[in-house]
Scaffold this motif. Structure first.
Motif, PDB file in Angstrom:
ATOM      1  N   GLY A   1       0.793  -1.228   0.000  1.00  0.00           N
ATOM      2  CA  GLY A   1       0.000   0.000   0.000  1.00  0.00           C
ATOM      3  C   GLY A   1       0.821   1.273   0.000  1.00  0.00           C
ATOM      4  O   GLY A   1       0.355   2.315  -0.458  1.00  0.00           O
ATOM      5  N   LEU A   2       2.059   1.211   0.520  1.00  0.00           N
ATOM      6  CA  LEU A   2       2.921   2.391   0.517  1.00  0.00           C
ATOM      7  C   LEU A   2       3.206   2.854  -0.912  1.00  0.00           C
ATOM      8  O   LEU A   2       3.254   4.059  -1.189  1.00  0.00           O
ATOM      9  CB  LEU A   2       4.236   2.085   1.239  1.00  0.00           C
ATOM     10  N   PHE A   3       3.416   1.887  -1.816  1.00  0.00           N
ATOM     11  CA  PHE A   3       3.678   2.221  -3.210  1.00  0.00           C
ATOM     12  C   PHE A   3       2.428   2.795  -3.867  1.00  0.00           C
ATOM     13  O   PHE A   3       2.500   3.773  -4.621  1.00  0.00           O
ATOM     14  CB  PHE A   3       4.137   0.964  -3.968  1.00  0.00           C
ATOM     15  N   PHE A   4       1.271   2.195  -3.566  1.00  0.00           N
ATOM     16  CA  PHE A   4       0.032   2.681  -4.139  1.00  0.00           C
ATOM     17  C   PHE A   4      -0.283   4.096  -3.651  1.00  0.00           C
ATOM     18  O   PHE A   4      -0.732   4.947  -4.424  1.00  0.00           O
ATOM     19  CB  PHE A   4      -1.117   1.737  -3.781  1.00  0.00           C
ATOM     20  N   ASP A   5      -0.036   4.353  -2.373  1.00  0.00           N
ATOM     21  CA  ASP A   5      -0.250   5.691  -1.822  1.00  0.00           C
ATOM     22  C   ASP A   5       0.596   6.723  -2.564  1.00  0.00           C
ATOM     23  O   ASP A   5       0.144   7.828  -2.870  1.00  0.00           O
ATOM     24  CB  ASP A   5       0.110   5.722  -0.340  1.00  0.00           C
ATOM     25  N   GLU A   6       1.842   6.345  -2.843  1.00  0.00           N
ATOM     26  CA  GLU A   6       2.753   7.276  -3.511  1.00  0.00           C
ATOM     27  C   GLU A   6       2.277   7.586  -4.923  1.00  0.00           C
ATOM     28  O   GLU A   6       2.370   8.724  -5.393  1.00  0.00           O
ATOM     29  CB  GLU A   6       4.167   6.670  -3.538  1.00  0.00           C
ATOM     30  N   ALA A   7       1.765   6.568  -5.613  1.00  0.00           N
ATOM     31  CA  ALA A   7       1.266   6.771  -6.976  1.00  0.00           C
ATOM     32  C   ALA A   7       0.009   7.633  -6.990  1.00  0.00           C
ATOM     33  O   ALA A   7      -0.224   8.393  -7.933  1.00  0.00           O
ATOM     34  CB  ALA A   7       0.986   5.428  -7.633  1.00  0.00           C
ATOM     35  N   ILE A   8      -0.795   7.526  -5.950  1.00  0.00           N
ATOM     36  CA  ILE A   8      -1.996   8.357  -5.850  1.00  0.00           C
ATOM     37  C   ILE A   8      -1.606   9.818  -5.612  1.00  0.00           C
ATOM     38  O   ILE A   8      -2.150  10.740  -6.223  1.00  0.00           O
ATOM     39  CB  ILE A   8      -2.912   7.850  -4.727  1.00  0.00           C
ATOM     40  N   LYS A   9      -0.635  10.026  -4.732  1.00  0.00           N
ATOM     41  CA  LYS A   9      -0.193  11.389  -4.416  1.00  0.00           C
ATOM     42  C   LYS A   9       0.582  12.013  -5.569  1.00  0.00           C
ATOM     43  O   LYS A   9       0.479  13.216  -5.831  1.00  0.00           O
ATOM     44  CB  LYS A   9       0.702  11.370  -3.166  1.00  0.00           C
ATOM     45  N   TYR A  10       1.373  11.193  -6.260  1.00  0.00           N
ATOM     46  CA  TYR A  10       2.246  11.689  -7.322  1.00  0.00           C
ATOM     47  C   TYR A  10       2.044  10.839  -8.584  1.00  0.00           C
ATOM     48  O   TYR A  10       2.863   9.994  -8.924  1.00  0.00           O
ATOM     49  CB  TYR A  10       3.712  11.639  -6.892  1.00  0.00           C
ATOM     50  N   PRO A  11       0.951  11.046  -9.305  1.00  0.00           N
ATOM     51  CA  PRO A  11       0.636  10.191 -10.460  1.00  0.00           C
ATOM     52  C   PRO A  11       1.626  10.296 -11.611  1.00  0.00           C
ATOM     53  O   PRO A  11       1.596   9.460 -12.515  1.00  0.00           O
ATOM     54  CB  PRO A  11      -0.760  10.669 -10.884  1.00  0.00           C
ATOM     55  N   LYS A  12       2.513  11.284 -11.580  1.00  0.00           N
ATOM     56  CA  LYS A  12       3.489  11.450 -12.652  1.00  0.00           C
ATOM     57  C   LYS A  12       4.838  10.792 -12.343  1.00  0.00           C
ATOM     58  O   LYS A  12       5.786  10.936 -13.115  1.00  0.00           O
ATOM     59  CB  LYS A  12       3.704  12.941 -12.941  1.00  0.00           C
ATOM     60  N   ILE A  13       4.946  10.078 -11.211  1.00  0.00           N
ATOM     61  CA  ILE A  13       6.226   9.435 -10.921  1.00  0.00           C
ATOM     62  C   ILE A  13       6.528   8.383 -11.986  1.00  0.00           C
ATOM     63  O   ILE A  13       5.634   7.738 -12.521  1.00  0.00           O
ATOM     64  CB  ILE A  13       6.264   8.781  -9.527  1.00  0.00           C
ATOM     65  N   GLY A  14       7.819   8.241 -12.275  1.00  0.00           N
ATOM     66  CA  GLY A  14       8.222   7.207 -13.219  1.00  0.00           C
ATOM     67  C   GLY A  14       8.491   5.897 -12.506  1.00  0.00           C
ATOM     68  O   GLY A  14       8.177   4.817 -13.026  1.00  0.00           O
ATOM     69  N   ILE A  15       9.070   6.009 -11.300  1.00  0.00           N
ATOM     70  CA  ILE A  15       9.392   4.808 -10.540  1.00  0.00           C
ATOM     71  C   ILE A  15       9.421   5.139  -9.048  1.00  0.00           C
ATOM     72  O   ILE A  15       9.879   6.217  -8.655  1.00  0.00           O
ATOM     73  CB  ILE A  15      10.763   4.228 -10.990  1.00  0.00           C
ATOM     74  N   CYS A  16       8.901   4.229  -8.259  1.00  0.00           N
ATOM     75  CA  CYS A  16       8.961   4.346  -6.803  1.00  0.00           C
ATOM     76  C   CYS A  16       9.684   3.113  -6.282  1.00  0.00           C
ATOM     77  O   CYS A  16       9.295   1.985  -6.603  1.00  0.00           O
ATOM     78  CB  CYS A  16       7.554   4.442  -6.220  1.00  0.00           C
ATOM     79  N   ILE A  17      10.721   3.320  -5.482  1.00  0.00           N
ATOM     80  CA  ILE A  17      11.615   2.232  -5.059  1.00  0.00           C
ATOM     81  C   ILE A  17      11.561   2.070  -3.548  1.00  0.00           C
ATOM     82  O   ILE A  17      11.548   3.054  -2.804  1.00  0.00           O
ATOM     83  CB  ILE A  17      13.068   2.538  -5.497  1.00  0.00           C
ATOM     84  N   GLY A  18      11.567   0.844  -3.102  1.00  0.00           N
ATOM     85  CA  GLY A  18      11.624   0.577  -1.678  1.00  0.00           C
ATOM     86  C   GLY A  18      12.992   0.918  -1.108  1.00  0.00           C
ATOM     87  O   GLY A  18      14.019   0.567  -1.693  1.00  0.00           O
TER      88      GLY A  18
END
Length: 248
Positions: free
Chosen positions: A114-131
């Motif tokens: 869910g942390l990754f999904f939250d980030e995509a919701i907040k920042y829909p233009k991100i190219g990549i989100c990394i743990g």
């Protein structure tokens, strides 16, 4: 992407435009347990793709038996090659908007999805989100801490982006990023290649804190040989980006 927040994520809140991709090489023992947990509580079966990188350990047969979609490589291509196969299939045939990747050895906690999904919701233009894992003694082996901190520092230097964890395979990729870059490497250096090319294309690169889990099992990494190959690859990628920018 439209899903619940991280502390409420369940299998029922998995977004339709998102798929989980697991590249697997000789990890059947961990994979069986890991997949069972994922499918029970976190990921719908039709949103999961496993790429069996010529394991010949029963991974493909396990997927057939349980109804999990699996693509099998006849020859081993490496983690990057398995990810490339998965990206192509999910974007071309499933019209994926987001692709979450997890390693097959069970060292990524599904409770962090869910942390990754939250980030995509907040920042829909991100190219990549990394743990970003906790790199402390007692949590991560000393050799891994040294390797991760060194490679992350080098990646920060070459990209101009503060890279907190360059080696973590727990990632959320946007299809927009994947479609806009050419991925040339097929082993573990491919994940650094994507970071460098994402930075060069001015995509947002974000990090989320994830749990650090280490389980007993064989490693498929030859630290000296792979580190040298990684350094060579990073230099070649940087040089290629530099030449391309000069021609513009």
């Amino acid at each position: 992407m439209n899903t619940a927040s991280s502390n409420r994520h369940t299998i029922n809140s998995w977004p339709q435009d998102t798929y989980l991709l697991i590249p697997s090489y000789k990890s059947i023992d961990h994979l069986k347990k890991f997949v069972t947990t994922l499918l029970a509580d976190f990921v719908p079966k039709n949103s999961l793709l496993i790429v069996d990188d010529a394991s010949r350990d029963g991974t493909f047969e396990m997927c057939q038996k349980t109804g999990i979609e699996c693509i099998r490589h006849e020859k081993n291509r490496g983690k990057g090659g398995a990810l490339k196969t998965g990206f192509t299939h999910l974007i071309t045939h499933k019209k994926a908007r987001w692709i979450l990747t997890m390693d097959a050895d069970g060292q990524h906690s599904p409770f962090d999805i869910g942390l990754f999904f939250d980030e995509a919701i907040k920042y829909p233009k991100i190219g990549i989100c990394i743990g970003a894992r906790n790199m402390r003694l007692g949590i991560m082996p000393a050799a891994r801490i040294l390797s991760n901190r060194l490679t992350s520092m080098i990646m920060t230097l070459f990209t101009g982006v503060r890279v907190k964890d360059s080696q973590c395979g727990y990632r959320l990729y946007s299809s927009e990023l994947i479609n806009s870059i050419s991925i040339e490497y097929e082993r573990f250096e491919m994940e650094s290649e994507v970071i460098m090319k994402a930075a060069a294309k001015k995509f947002l690169i974000h990090f989320v804190p994830v749990q650090t889990l280490y389980l007993k099992g064989p490693s498929h990494i030859s630290h000296l040989a792979d580190t040298l190959r990684w350094v060579k690859a990073v230099l070649a990628i940087w040089y290629g980006i530099h030449l391309l920018n000069k021609r513009k």
